[in-house]
Design a protein around this motif. Structure first.
Motif, short mmCIF file in Angstrom:
data_model
loop_
_atom_site.label_atom_id
_atom_site.label_comp_id
_atom_site.label_asym_id
_atom_site.label_seq_id
_atom_site.Cartn_x
_atom_site.Cartn_y
_atom_site.Cartn_z
N ALA A 85 14.49 -57.08 99.79
CA ALA A 85 15.36 -57.43 98.66
C ALA A 85 16.56 -58.24 99.13
O ALA A 85 16.91 -59.26 98.53
CB ALA A 85 15.81 -56.17 97.93
N VAL A 86 17.17 -57.80 100.21
CA VAL A 86 18.32 -58.54 100.75
C VAL A 86 17.89 -59.94 101.18
O VAL A 86 18.54 -60.94 100.85
CB VAL A 86 18.96 -57.76 101.93
CG1 VAL A 86 19.96 -58.62 102.66
CG2 VAL A 86 19.60 -56.48 101.42
N LEU A 87 16.78 -60.03 101.89
CA LEU A 87 16.28 -61.33 102.36
C LEU A 87 15.93 -62.25 101.20
O LEU A 87 16.33 -63.43 101.18
CB LEU A 87 15.06 -61.14 103.26
CG LEU A 87 14.37 -62.42 103.72
CD1 LEU A 87 15.26 -63.18 104.69
CD2 LEU A 87 13.03 -62.10 104.34
N PHE A 88 15.23 -61.74 100.20
CA PHE A 88 14.79 -62.59 99.10
C PHE A 88 15.95 -63.00 98.19
O PHE A 88 15.94 -64.10 97.65
CB PHE A 88 13.70 -61.90 98.30
CG PHE A 88 12.40 -61.76 99.05
CD1 PHE A 88 12.01 -62.69 99.99
CD2 PHE A 88 11.57 -60.68 98.83
CE1 PHE A 88 10.83 -62.56 100.70
CE2 PHE A 88 10.38 -60.55 99.51
CZ PHE A 88 10.00 -61.50 100.45
N ILE A 89 16.94 -62.14 98.03
CA ILE A 89 18.12 -62.54 97.25
C ILE A 89 18.87 -63.63 97.99
O ILE A 89 19.34 -64.61 97.39
CB ILE A 89 19.01 -61.32 96.94
CG1 ILE A 89 18.31 -60.42 95.93
CG2 ILE A 89 20.38 -61.76 96.41
CD1 ILE A 89 19.00 -59.08 95.73
N TRP A 90 18.99 -63.50 99.30
CA TRP A 90 19.66 -64.54 100.10
C TRP A 90 18.89 -65.86 99.99
O TRP A 90 19.49 -66.92 99.81
CB TRP A 90 19.78 -64.08 101.55
CG TRP A 90 20.39 -65.10 102.44
CD1 TRP A 90 21.71 -65.43 102.53
CD2 TRP A 90 19.70 -65.94 103.37
NE1 TRP A 90 21.87 -66.41 103.45
CE2 TRP A 90 20.66 -66.75 103.99
CE3 TRP A 90 18.37 -66.08 103.73
CZ2 TRP A 90 20.33 -67.69 104.95
CZ3 TRP A 90 18.05 -67.01 104.69
CH2 TRP A 90 19.01 -67.81 105.29
N LEU A 91 17.56 -65.81 100.11
CA LEU A 91 16.75 -67.02 99.96
C LEU A 91 16.87 -67.59 98.54
O LEU A 91 16.88 -68.81 98.36
CB LEU A 91 15.29 -66.73 100.28
CG LEU A 91 14.94 -66.51 101.74
CD1 LEU A 91 13.48 -66.08 101.88
CD2 LEU A 91 15.21 -67.76 102.55
N GLY A 92 17.00 -66.73 97.55
CA GLY A 92 17.18 -67.18 96.17
C GLY A 92 18.46 -67.95 95.97
O GLY A 92 18.47 -68.94 95.23
N THR A 93 19.53 -67.54 96.64
CA THR A 93 20.78 -68.30 96.54
C THR A 93 20.61 -69.67 97.18
O THR A 93 21.19 -70.64 96.70
CB THR A 93 21.95 -67.55 97.21
OG1 THR A 93 21.67 -67.38 98.60
CG2 THR A 93 22.21 -66.23 96.54
N LYS A 94 19.82 -69.77 98.22
CA LYS A 94 19.56 -71.07 98.85
C LYS A 94 18.73 -71.96 97.92
O LYS A 94 18.95 -73.17 97.86
CB LYS A 94 18.83 -70.92 100.18
CG LYS A 94 19.59 -70.09 101.20
CD LYS A 94 20.88 -70.79 101.58
CE LYS A 94 21.60 -69.94 102.62
NZ LYS A 94 22.95 -70.38 102.86
N ILE A 95 17.77 -71.38 97.22
CA ILE A 95 16.95 -72.16 96.28
C ILE A 95 17.81 -72.72 95.16
O ILE A 95 17.70 -73.89 94.80
CB ILE A 95 15.82 -71.28 95.70
CG1 ILE A 95 14.78 -71.00 96.77
CG2 ILE A 95 15.17 -71.93 94.49
CD1 ILE A 95 13.75 -69.97 96.36
N VAL A 96 18.69 -71.90 94.61
CA VAL A 96 19.53 -72.34 93.51
C VAL A 96 20.50 -73.43 93.97
O VAL A 96 20.72 -74.41 93.28
CB VAL A 96 20.29 -71.16 92.88
CG1 VAL A 96 21.32 -71.63 91.88
CG2 VAL A 96 19.31 -70.21 92.22
#
Length: 100
Positions: A85-96
């Protein structure tokens, strides 16, 4: 009910993927909860919904991975859930950020 956690996490991941798919398909800004709509006023709502759908689908992988690991070991499943969850949320901020 030996695999209760696995079943619930699988259902939760599926529901999140369904929601992300509907957001990507319809791109309707009103699909967001009222509190989220009032705090975020995007300039391009359709593009914002596409970006948000990507992030929700990515974060939905966390409970799915945890469900798979939960078949093997519950302690490892909790670690995978939190770490992913932490990793994917961090990657999600990079996508946005890259799509802006």
């Amino acid at each position: 009910m030996e695999y209760g956690y696995t079943i619930l996490m699988g259902i939760f991941a599926g529901a999140l993927w369904l929601y992300a798919g509907l957001m990507a398909l319809f791109k309707d800004y009103n699909m967001l909860p009222f509190r989220a709509r009032t705090s975020v006023k995007p300039k391009q709502p359709k593009k914002y919904m596409t970006q948000l759908a990507k992030v929700v689908a990515l974060v939905a992988c966390s409970p799915a991975l945890s469900a798979v690991v939960g078949l093997w070991n519950m302690t490892a499943a909790w670690i995978v859930l939190i770490g992913a969850a932490v990793l994917f949320i961090w990657l999600g901020t990079k996508i946005v950020r890259t799509d802006e």
